[in-house]
Design a protein around this motif. Sequence first.
Motif, PDB file in Angstrom:
ATOM      1  N   SER A  33      36.270  37.096  32.578  1.00 49.26           N
ATOM      2  CA  SER A  33      35.606  35.808  32.797  1.00 49.26           C
ATOM      3  C   SER A  33      36.125  35.072  34.023  1.00 49.26           C
ATOM      4  O   SER A  33      35.401  34.261  34.605  1.00 49.26           O
ATOM      5  N   VAL A  34      37.377  35.344  34.431  1.00 46.98           N
ATOM      6  CA  VAL A  34      37.926  34.655  35.611  1.00 46.98           C
ATOM      7  C   VAL A  34      37.978  35.559  36.843  1.00 46.98           C
ATOM      8  O   VAL A  34      38.474  35.145  37.889  1.00 46.98           O
ATOM      9  N   SER A  35      37.477  36.788  36.718  1.00 51.41           N
ATOM     10  CA  SER A  35      37.475  37.687  37.875  1.00 51.41           C
ATOM     11  C   SER A  35      36.635  37.095  38.994  1.00 51.41           C
ATOM     12  O   SER A  35      35.693  36.317  38.752  1.00 51.41           O
ATOM     13  N   MET A  36      36.969  37.443  40.222  1.00 51.31           N
ATOM     14  CA  MET A  36      36.211  36.922  41.361  1.00 51.31           C
ATOM     15  C   MET A  36      34.736  37.323  41.253  1.00 51.31           C
ATOM     16  O   MET A  36      33.840  36.534  41.569  1.00 51.31           O
ATOM     17  N   ASN A  74      43.381  36.739  39.623  1.00 51.03           N
ATOM     18  CA  ASN A  74      42.327  36.444  38.646  1.00 51.03           C
ATOM     19  C   ASN A  74      42.200  37.542  37.588  1.00 51.03           C
ATOM     20  O   ASN A  74      41.103  37.941  37.203  1.00 51.03           O
ATOM     21  N   GLY A  75      43.344  38.047  37.148  1.00 53.43           N
ATOM     22  CA  GLY A  75      43.359  39.009  36.059  1.00 53.43           C
ATOM     23  C   GLY A  75      43.160  40.451  36.451  1.00 53.43           C
ATOM     24  O   GLY A  75      43.225  41.336  35.593  1.00 53.43           O
ATOM     25  N   TYR A  76      42.918  40.728  37.736  1.00 54.27           N
ATOM     26  CA  TYR A  76      42.657  42.093  38.178  1.00 54.27           C
ATOM     27  C   TYR A  76      43.490  42.439  39.412  1.00 54.27           C
ATOM     28  O   TYR A  76      43.889  41.557  40.178  1.00 54.27           O
ATOM     29  N   PRO A  77      43.738  43.743  39.629  1.00 53.85           N
ATOM     30  CA  PRO A  77      44.422  44.158  40.860  1.00 53.85           C
ATOM     31  C   PRO A  77      43.657  43.695  42.090  1.00 53.85           C
ATOM     32  O   PRO A  77      42.420  43.676  42.104  1.00 53.85           O
ATOM     33  N   ALA A  78      44.399  43.314  43.119  1.00 52.27           N
ATOM     34  CA  ALA A  78      43.818  42.855  44.378  1.00 52.27           C
ATOM     35  C   ALA A  78      44.816  43.173  45.488  1.00 52.27           C
ATOM     36  O   ALA A  78      45.851  43.801  45.240  1.00 52.27           O
ATOM     37  N   LEU A  79      44.490  42.775  46.697  1.00 53.15           N
ATOM     38  CA  LEU A  79      45.364  43.029  47.842  1.00 53.15           C
ATOM     39  C   LEU A  79      45.638  41.730  48.590  1.00 53.15           C
ATOM     40  O   LEU A  79      44.734  40.910  48.773  1.00 53.15           O
ATOM     41  N   MET A 100      42.287  39.691  49.133  1.00 56.42           N
ATOM     42  CA  MET A 100      41.082  40.496  48.998  1.00 56.42           C
ATOM     43  C   MET A 100      40.920  40.966  47.553  1.00 56.42           C
ATOM     44  O   MET A 100      41.791  41.623  46.999  1.00 56.42           O
ATOM     45  N   ALA A 101      39.811  40.590  46.940  1.00 54.48           N
ATOM     46  CA  ALA A 101      39.459  41.056  45.605  1.00 54.48           C
ATOM     47  C   ALA A 101      38.189  41.889  45.711  1.00 54.48           C
ATOM     48  O   ALA A 101      37.452  41.790  46.699  1.00 54.48           O
ATOM     49  N   VAL A 102      37.944  42.726  44.706  1.00 54.96           N
ATOM     50  CA  VAL A 102      36.786  43.615  44.773  1.00 54.96           C
ATOM     51  C   VAL A 102      35.997  43.579  43.472  1.00 54.96           C
ATOM     52  O   VAL A 102      36.500  43.201  42.420  1.00 54.96           O
ATOM     53  N   ARG A 103      34.764  44.010  43.585  1.00 55.09           N
ATOM     54  CA  ARG A 103      33.903  44.249  42.431  1.00 55.09           C
ATOM     55  C   ARG A 103      33.674  45.751  42.343  1.00 55.09           C
ATOM     56  O   ARG A 103      33.434  46.407  43.369  1.00 55.09           O
TER      57      ARG A 103
END
Length: 305
Positions: free
Chosen positions: A114-117, A256-261, A273-276
Amino acid sequence: MSERTTDAGEPGRPDPATEAFLAHRKLLFTVAYEMLGSAADAEDVLQETWLRWADVDRATVQDQRAYLVRITTRKALDRLRALDRRKESYVGPWLPEPLLTAPDVADDVELADSVSMAMLLVLETLTPTERAVFVLREVFDLAYDEIAEAVDKSPAAVRQIAHRARAHVAARRPRGVVSSAQTRDALVAFQHAVETGDIQSLLEILAPDVVALNDGGGIKRALLYPVVGADRVARRFAAYWNTIGAAATLQPTQVNGYPALIIRLNGELDSVMAVRIDDGRISGIYTVRNPHKLSHMQHETPLHR
């Protein structure tokens, strides 16, 4: 918020109003952030909520949690409408404010989603009232009667709004449940391809219709329009890394709860940098460079349902 005590209070303990507010603060921040996509605005909403709560006759409040959520929702709705007007004059794409999150956020799969980019960008396509109803119902599982009081609608109207918002989100959210491990694997492959300049490997990890968005806010140099398509996105990243590579490092993190860079230039935080992910490939790349949106990358932000 004061640390004063009442006649019945204990020295050093907050007064009952402050104690109740602090007990639910993480929840209230999460509600406000999911509605606004901005940590700075969410903090302002919490301050407004506290000021309103401090004036309430708490003897008339049966459920403090529900009452505080109602105040927060109303304040966030007012701010969301103002925020929507500000976005109209924003320079380039507007992206949510990234949060450095603790591992326990990722452990709550529904909260992390729910909080992911990616999800916050989907929520941007809802009207303010639809967004409030969706967040309160789907994320926090509030009863329709409670939501109706928060958004000043009838329970029947809230049910209709919830149905409409749910269908809207379902048509636009990432396809299938994406695990942290899948996101991490995709980012590892992406990072290796970028750092080695391997265009073919980049093309293999990017979805054919991938969209890259950059948010510089008119403060930092950034692409003013979306870049669409695997070939265009791959070549843009390869060219960009070729320009900054000697000074740049890519650092894995949790956003936001997920792996990012995190991208650092000469050791300094430059962008996040976040991804979908859709069907195992990167279908969205969201890079935030606006320095005003990176203040919550210095420390972990606790989120709670």
